[in-house]
Design a protein around this motif. Structure first.
Motif, PDB file in Angstrom:
ATOM      1  N   ASN A  77     -15.935   3.472   6.402  1.00  0.00           N
ATOM      2  CA  ASN A  77     -15.206   4.742   6.470  1.00  0.00           C
ATOM      3  C   ASN A  77     -13.698   4.538   6.329  1.00  0.00           C
ATOM      4  N   ARG A  78     -13.177   3.447   6.891  1.00  0.00           N
ATOM      5  CA  ARG A  78     -11.738   3.210   6.796  1.00  0.00           C
ATOM      6  C   ARG A  78     -11.317   2.918   5.349  1.00  0.00           C
ATOM      7  N   LEU A  79     -12.137   2.155   4.643  1.00  0.00           N
ATOM      8  CA  LEU A  79     -11.841   1.880   3.244  1.00  0.00           C
ATOM      9  C   LEU A  79     -11.909   3.156   2.411  1.00  0.00           C
ATOM     10  N   PHE A  80     -12.914   3.960   2.686  1.00  0.00           N
ATOM     11  CA  PHE A  80     -13.048   5.202   1.918  1.00  0.00           C
ATOM     12  C   PHE A  80     -11.901   6.159   2.227  1.00  0.00           C
ATOM     13  N   GLU A  81     -11.510   6.278   3.481  1.00  0.00           N
ATOM     14  CA  GLU A  81     -10.395   7.157   3.845  1.00  0.00           C
ATOM     15  C   GLU A  81      -9.099   6.683   3.199  1.00  0.00           C
ATOM     16  N   LEU A  82      -8.901   5.372   3.122  1.00  0.00           N
ATOM     17  CA  LEU A  82      -7.706   4.846   2.463  1.00  0.00           C
ATOM     18  C   LEU A  82      -7.716   5.211   0.981  1.00  0.00           C
ATOM     19  N   PHE A  83      -8.866   5.053   0.339  1.00  0.00           N
ATOM     20  CA  PHE A  83      -8.995   5.393  -1.074  1.00  0.00           C
ATOM     21  C   PHE A  83      -8.694   6.871  -1.306  1.00  0.00           C
ATOM     22  N   VAL A  84      -9.255   7.756  -0.476  1.00  0.00           N
ATOM     23  CA  VAL A  84      -9.040   9.193  -0.636  1.00  0.00           C
ATOM     24  C   VAL A  84      -7.588   9.563  -0.356  1.00  0.00           C
ATOM     25  N   SER A  85      -6.957   8.898   0.619  1.00  0.00           N
ATOM     26  CA  SER A  85      -5.548   9.179   0.930  1.00  0.00           C
ATOM     27  C   SER A  85      -4.651   8.843  -0.257  1.00  0.00           C
ATOM     28  N   ILE A  86      -4.912   7.714  -0.905  1.00  0.00           N
ATOM     29  CA  ILE A  86      -4.125   7.348  -2.089  1.00  0.00           C
ATOM     30  C   ILE A  86      -4.398   8.321  -3.227  1.00  0.00           C
ATOM     31  N   LEU A  87      -5.662   8.711  -3.385  1.00  0.00           N
ATOM     32  CA  LEU A  87      -6.019   9.684  -4.427  1.00  0.00           C
ATOM     33  C   LEU A  87      -5.303  11.011  -4.194  1.00  0.00           C
ATOM     34  N   ASP A  88      -5.296  11.497  -2.955  1.00  0.00           N
ATOM     35  CA  ASP A  88      -4.605  12.751  -2.634  1.00  0.00           C
ATOM     36  C   ASP A  88      -3.104  12.638  -2.925  1.00  0.00           C
ATOM     37  N   LEU A  89      -2.527  11.479  -2.638  1.00  0.00           N
ATOM     38  CA  LEU A  89      -1.103  11.265  -2.899  1.00  0.00           C
ATOM     39  C   LEU A  89      -0.809  11.347  -4.390  1.00  0.00           C
ATOM     40  N   LEU A  90      -1.657  10.729  -5.212  1.00  0.00           N
ATOM     41  CA  LEU A  90      -1.460  10.764  -6.666  1.00  0.00           C
ATOM     42  C   LEU A  90      -1.594  12.181  -7.206  1.00  0.00           C
TER      43      LEU A  90
ATOM     44  N   LEU B 156       0.841  -1.190   0.000  1.00  0.00           N
ATOM     45  CA  LEU B 156       0.000   0.000   0.000  1.00  0.00           C
ATOM     46  C   LEU B 156       0.881   1.246   0.000  1.00  0.00           C
ATOM     47  N   PRO B 157       0.554   2.254  -0.813  1.00  0.00           N
ATOM     48  CA  PRO B 157       1.401   3.457  -0.878  1.00  0.00           C
ATOM     49  C   PRO B 157       1.280   4.355   0.341  1.00  0.00           C
ATOM     50  N   VAL B 158       0.235   4.192   1.138  1.00  0.00           N
ATOM     51  CA  VAL B 158       0.039   4.985   2.352  1.00  0.00           C
ATOM     52  C   VAL B 158      -0.335   4.050   3.490  1.00  0.00           C
ATOM     53  N   VAL B 159      -0.174   4.537   4.694  1.00  0.00           N
ATOM     54  CA  VAL B 159      -0.561   3.751   5.865  1.00  0.00           C
ATOM     55  C   VAL B 159      -2.077   3.823   6.021  1.00  0.00           C
ATOM     56  N   PRO B 160      -2.766   2.699   6.142  1.00  0.00           N
ATOM     57  CA  PRO B 160      -4.227   2.724   6.285  1.00  0.00           C
ATOM     58  C   PRO B 160      -4.657   3.486   7.532  1.00  0.00           C
ATOM     59  N   PRO B 161      -5.856   4.051   7.527  1.00  0.00           N
ATOM     60  CA  PRO B 161      -6.346   4.784   8.707  1.00  0.00           C
ATOM     61  C   PRO B 161      -6.469   3.861   9.908  1.00  0.00           C
ATOM     62  N   GLY B 162      -6.063   4.379  11.057  1.00  0.00           N
ATOM     63  CA  GLY B 162      -6.123   3.582  12.283  1.00  0.00           C
ATOM     64  C   GLY B 162      -4.924   2.680  12.468  1.00  0.00           C
ATOM     65  N   CYS B 163      -3.927   2.762  11.569  1.00  0.00           N
ATOM     66  CA  CYS B 163      -2.735   1.915  11.654  1.00  0.00           C
ATOM     67  C   CYS B 163      -1.490   2.795  11.783  1.00  0.00           C
ATOM     68  N   THR B 164      -0.407   2.187  12.198  1.00  0.00           N
ATOM     69  CA  THR B 164       0.876   2.895  12.285  1.00  0.00           C
ATOM     70  C   THR B 164       1.950   2.038  11.645  1.00  0.00           C
ATOM     71  N   SER B 165       2.903   2.694  11.011  1.00  0.00           N
ATOM     72  CA  SER B 165       3.995   1.965  10.370  1.00  0.00           C
ATOM     73  C   SER B 165       4.894   1.279  11.392  1.00  0.00           C
ATOM     74  N   GLU B 166       4.900   1.777  12.647  1.00  0.00           N
ATOM     75  CA  GLU B 166       5.713   1.156  13.689  1.00  0.00           C
ATOM     76  C   GLU B 166       5.140  -0.182  14.137  1.00  0.00           C
ATOM     77  N   LYS B 167       3.852  -0.397  13.851  1.00  0.00           N
ATOM     78  CA  LYS B 167       3.199  -1.655  14.236  1.00  0.00           C
ATOM     79  C   LYS B 167       2.632  -2.320  12.980  1.00  0.00           C
ATOM     80  N   PRO B 168       3.452  -3.135  12.305  1.00  0.00           N
ATOM     81  CA  PRO B 168       2.985  -3.790  11.070  1.00  0.00           C
ATOM     82  C   PRO B 168       1.767  -4.675  11.287  1.00  0.00           C
ATOM     83  N   ASP B 169       1.609  -5.174  12.524  1.00  0.00           N
ATOM     84  CA  ASP B 169       0.459  -6.042  12.793  1.00  0.00           C
ATOM     85  C   ASP B 169      -0.856  -5.307  12.580  1.00  0.00           C
ATOM     86  N   THR B 170      -0.895  -4.005  12.877  1.00  0.00           N
ATOM     87  CA  THR B 170      -2.133  -3.249  12.686  1.00  0.00           C
ATOM     88  C   THR B 170      -2.471  -3.130  11.207  1.00  0.00           C
TER      89      THR B 170
END
Length: 342
Positions: A256-269, A182-196
């Motif tokens: 909401n989490r799926l939609f936020e992930l989609f919008v985050s990737i869109l904003d990045l592009l 994934l190009p961005v960290v999903p909402p509610g997750c942190t890169s320091e905790k890959p399990d999330t």
């Protein structure tokens, strides 16, 4: 809301209602009251309300689809009330054609100013599907968006079904299906905790399976016991409309989490495209301290049928420098002077 805005004395009602229920002054019970008066026939009540609004005697108008046919409420230069219209859409219609007609009530020729539009909907990701459909249709018609860039907030902000939106959806799907990271960290997750992140991918994949986006699912055995695998067909990989439609069938949290992930990737592009200079911002206002024409205008194309020509103008613009750069330059200049021997 009708009462909070001042009631029938301050609000023009242009609807299909013939009457209203009015609460008694004592607070107990209600009485039925016709919308028309002895001086105004029921068939003319909407036209009378429109005249009161356009004449400035009522500054708020509530319209419905049933009562708005053929009604023009723009800031007409011939009307007394030429204040800029703020058009609030409380409920987007299912049809984009009907939405265009509704927006057209306040956006017509001979207006003193273009209206501002506000689309109101909940924070559910799936509900934004309706705004996306309307915005895409309006952009395809060149209406109320960049074609008239002073019509308030551009509705293109709600158009997720664009070229960038299709790419963002494909990247999100490939990330969830673990084909690409994934190009961005999903909402509610942190890169320091890959399990999330992995937990989110499992939930997201299960959600996509439940709404039929992920097909031919197989539950693994042995080392991959409980792991769900499947495929997303090519036509669904870029179908933003289907994705937003299927979101409506999911629980609010994962929706909401799926939609936020989609919008985050869109904003990045979009951000990457801006940096690389590939993003088309449509019609924009160029602002600078000094603007000068550079060279002679050049004709780049002439239409053989009409004889109309396309002329290229080149300008040089002096926008100045930012406060940070100016401050840094002043500090460096001061340091040079302070070290210069007297």
């Amino acid at each position: 809301m009708f009462v909070q805005l001042g009631g029938p004395d301050n609000v023009a009602e242009i609807t299909g209602r013939r009457g209203m229920l009015v609460r008694a002054s004592s607070g107990k019970g209600v009485t039925y009251q016709a919308r028309n008066t002895k001086d105004v026939a029921m068939e003319m009540v909407n036209m009378h309300e429109k005249q009161l609004f356009m004449g400035g005697k009522k500054l708020v108008a509530i319209i419905s689809e049933a009562g708005s046919a053929g009604v023009s409420l723009q800031a007409d230069r011939r009307a007394v009330n030429q204040k800029r219209r703020v058009h609030l859409t409380l409920e987007l219609p299912w049809s984009a054609d009907r939405a265009i007609q509704q927006f057209g009530r306040t956006h017509r020729s001979n207006q003193a100013s273009a209206p501002e539009y506000r689309l109101l909907f909940t924070n559910l990701g799936g509900e934004r599907r309706f705004a996306s459909i309307v915005a895409k249709r309006l952009e395809s018609l060149g209406a109320l968006t960049q074609g008239d860039r002073r019509a308030g907030l551009s509705l293109s902000a709600y158009n997720y079904d664009s070229g960038y939106g299709k790419r963002a959806l494909m990247m999100m799907y490939k990330g969830i299906m673990e084909q690409d990271p994934l190009p961005v960290v999903p909402p509610g997750c942190t890169s320091e905790k890959p399990d999330t992140i992995q937990d989110f991918i499992v939930k997201a994949k299960a959600a996509l399976v439940s709404v039929g986006i992920v097909r031919d699912t197989v539950i693994g055995n042995g080392k991959d016991s409980g792991k769900v695998s499947g495929r997303i067909i090519d036509s669904d990989m870029h179908d933003v409309g289907r994705f937003l439609n299927r979101l409506l069938g999911l629980p609010p949290e994962i929706q909401n989490r799926l939609f936020e992930l989609f919008v985050s990737i869109l904003d990045l592009l979009v951000q990457r495209a801006r940096i690389e200079g590939h993003f088309d911002s449509g019609i924009v206002d160029m602002k600078a301290n000094i603007i000068k024409i550079q060279g002679t205008p050049k004709t780049v194309h002439v239409d053989h049928m009409s004889g109309a020509s396309t002329v290229l103008f080149c300008f040089t613009m002096d926008r100045g420098i930012t406060w940070e750069l100016s401050s840094q330059a002043s500090i460096e200049k001061w340091q040079v002077k302070s070290t210069d021997p007297a």
